[in-house]
Design a protein around this motif. Structure first.
Motif, mmCIF file in Angstrom:
data_model
loop_
_atom_site.group_PDB
_atom_site.id
_atom_site.type_symbol
_atom_site.label_atom_id
_atom_site.label_comp_id
_atom_site.label_asym_id
_atom_site.label_seq_id
_atom_site.Cartn_x
_atom_site.Cartn_y
_atom_site.Cartn_z
ATOM 1 N N UNK A 204 0.861 -1.183 0.000
ATOM 2 C CA UNK A 204 0.000 0.000 0.000
ATOM 3 C C UNK A 204 0.894 1.228 0.000
ATOM 4 N N UNK A 205 0.618 2.151 -0.908
ATOM 5 C CA UNK A 205 1.372 3.404 -0.962
ATOM 6 C C UNK A 205 0.399 4.558 -0.736
ATOM 7 N N UNK A 206 0.653 5.329 0.308
ATOM 8 C CA UNK A 206 -0.150 6.523 0.554
ATOM 9 C C UNK A 206 0.443 7.633 -0.309
ATOM 10 N N UNK A 207 -0.258 7.979 -1.368
ATOM 11 C CA UNK A 207 0.215 8.975 -2.323
ATOM 12 C C UNK A 207 -0.139 10.382 -1.834
ATOM 13 N N UNK A 212 1.186 20.351 2.759
ATOM 14 C CA UNK A 212 0.278 20.366 3.908
ATOM 15 C C UNK A 212 -0.385 19.024 4.153
ATOM 16 N N UNK A 213 -0.351 18.147 3.161
ATOM 17 C CA UNK A 213 -0.987 16.839 3.311
ATOM 18 C C UNK A 213 -0.080 15.806 3.973
ATOM 19 N N UNK A 214 1.193 16.124 4.172
ATOM 20 C CA UNK A 214 2.128 15.149 4.725
ATOM 21 C C UNK A 214 1.705 14.620 6.099
ATOM 22 N N UNK A 215 1.309 15.476 7.065
ATOM 23 C CA UNK A 215 0.884 14.941 8.371
ATOM 24 C C UNK A 215 -0.309 13.986 8.246
ATOM 25 N N UNK A 216 -1.285 14.346 7.408
ATOM 26 C CA UNK A 216 -2.443 13.476 7.219
ATOM 27 C C UNK A 216 -2.040 12.157 6.566
ATOM 28 N N UNK A 217 -1.068 12.221 5.649
ATOM 29 C CA UNK A 217 -0.585 11.000 4.995
ATOM 30 C C UNK A 217 0.072 10.070 6.000
ATOM 31 N N UNK A 218 0.826 10.629 6.916
ATOM 32 C CA UNK A 218 1.485 9.811 7.940
ATOM 33 C C UNK A 218 0.458 9.149 8.854
#
Length: 340
Positions: A204-207, A212-218
């Protein structure tokens, strides 16, 4: 490599199809895929003969199914990955399945426009195909198209599915590795992945893990790791991996591909890849048997004679669908009249 006269549209012989595909001629490959996708019975015999001749030249590619919800950036990711692979000397074929209208059968078939840089590369071949009502996120002849691409010398074949959900598991029956793309703050999409792909997803890759989306991606990556840890990972001794990437900024895409290669190498070493492909071939066999039986049933004179009467009885409420089905099978001699 291209055909000497790509504009020539006369019917090709079996030898011309075979030699053109094996030479990597793009125009011939495109026509060969059109041939096997055709629903014209006159094309079926030549298509089957072509596949039989090409089968010994298949099996050498890394086959990857790429799925994910709309908006996850599948096309952007595939273009970034494809360009990296071509720069590394690989030849990449993309079988992009587009959704079709259930009413008109129409499809946008826009993946070439969504991957313009990759489409322009000599070492890439992009084939958009309408799903045309086929379940499982793939099209009617995706498996056969994949084999033709392998026979044409493509050593990486990427199958981009329509979307994500329970039916997407079908792509695992024709690929070596299933890669699911997720979005930051996946929410309902995370639930869809948990319901539909836990038993088949390999990576699974969280694209869109950038800005600003980096924290939500983590956060999403952590949720996915927890979900996958509680699932059934018996299909892969390595367990599914969850990574972060940004296809737009071309970061982490190489790490995702490295995970794909590691997965395939491990599966080959343990014999799991051979077993997986053997099971896929068995599934292909019985899938085609079911298809042929269904076609033969509808074309049978006894069924054609009954069709109008039996359909009217069901639609008017004079007969249940189950009883009507029994009468069809009885007419074919496949059900005992004294069984009820």
């Amino acid at each position: 490599m291209t055909d000497p006269s790509p504009a020539k549209r006369r019917p090709l012989s079996l030898d011309e199809y075979f030699e053109g595909v094996r030479a990597g001629a793009i125009a011939t490959l495109a026509r060969a895929i059109t041939l096997i996708e055709s629903t014209n019975p006159q094309h079926a015999q030549q298509a089957e003969a072509l596949l039989t001749r090409l089968m010994p030249h298949t099996g050498g590619a890394v086959r990857v199914g790429i799925t994910g919800p709309p908006g996850a950036g599948k096309s952007t990711f595939i273009e970034a990955l494809g360009l990296q692979l071509i720069a590394a000397g690989r030849r990449v074929a993309v079988l992009a399945i587009d959704p079709s209208s259930s009413l008109s059968g129409g499809s946008i078939l826009g993946d070439k426009t969504r991957m313009p840089r990759l489409a322009a590369e000599p070492g890439a071949y992009i084939r958009p195909t309408a799903a045309a009502g086929t379940l499982g996120g793939t099209a009617r002849r995706t498996r056969e198209s994949l084999l033709l691409c392998e026979a044409a010398g493509y050593d990486v074949v990427l199958v981009e599915t329509v979307g994500v959900g329970q039916s997407e598991a079908l792509v695992s029956r024709m690929t070596d590795c299933v890669l699911a793309l997720a979005m930051p703050g996946a929410g309902d999409d995370l639930q869809a992945i948990k319901r539909g792909l836990l038993e088949v997803v390999d990576i699974v890759a969280v694209n869109k893990a950038d800005g600003a989306l980096l924290p939500a991606a983590e956060v999403t990556a952590g949720q996915l790791r927890n979900a996958l840890a509680s699932g059934d990972a018996e299909h892969d001794a390595l367990g599914a991996r969850v990574l972060l990437c940004s296809a737009l900024e071309n970061r982490g895409v190489d790490a995702v591909w490295q995970a794909v290669e590691q997965h395939c190498a491990h599966a080959k070493q343990t014999g799991a890849l051979h077993a997986r492909r053997a099971e896929q071939l068995r599934h292909w066999l019985w899938e085609r048997v079911d298809e042929r039986l269904c076609e033969a049933l509808h074309a049978h004179p006894a069924v054609r004679a009954l069709r109008t009467e039996i359909e009217s009885a069901v639609t008017e409420g004079r007969l249940s669908a189950s009883e009507a089905a029994g009468r069809v099978l009885l007419a074919l001699g496949l059900e005992d009249s004294g069984a009820k």
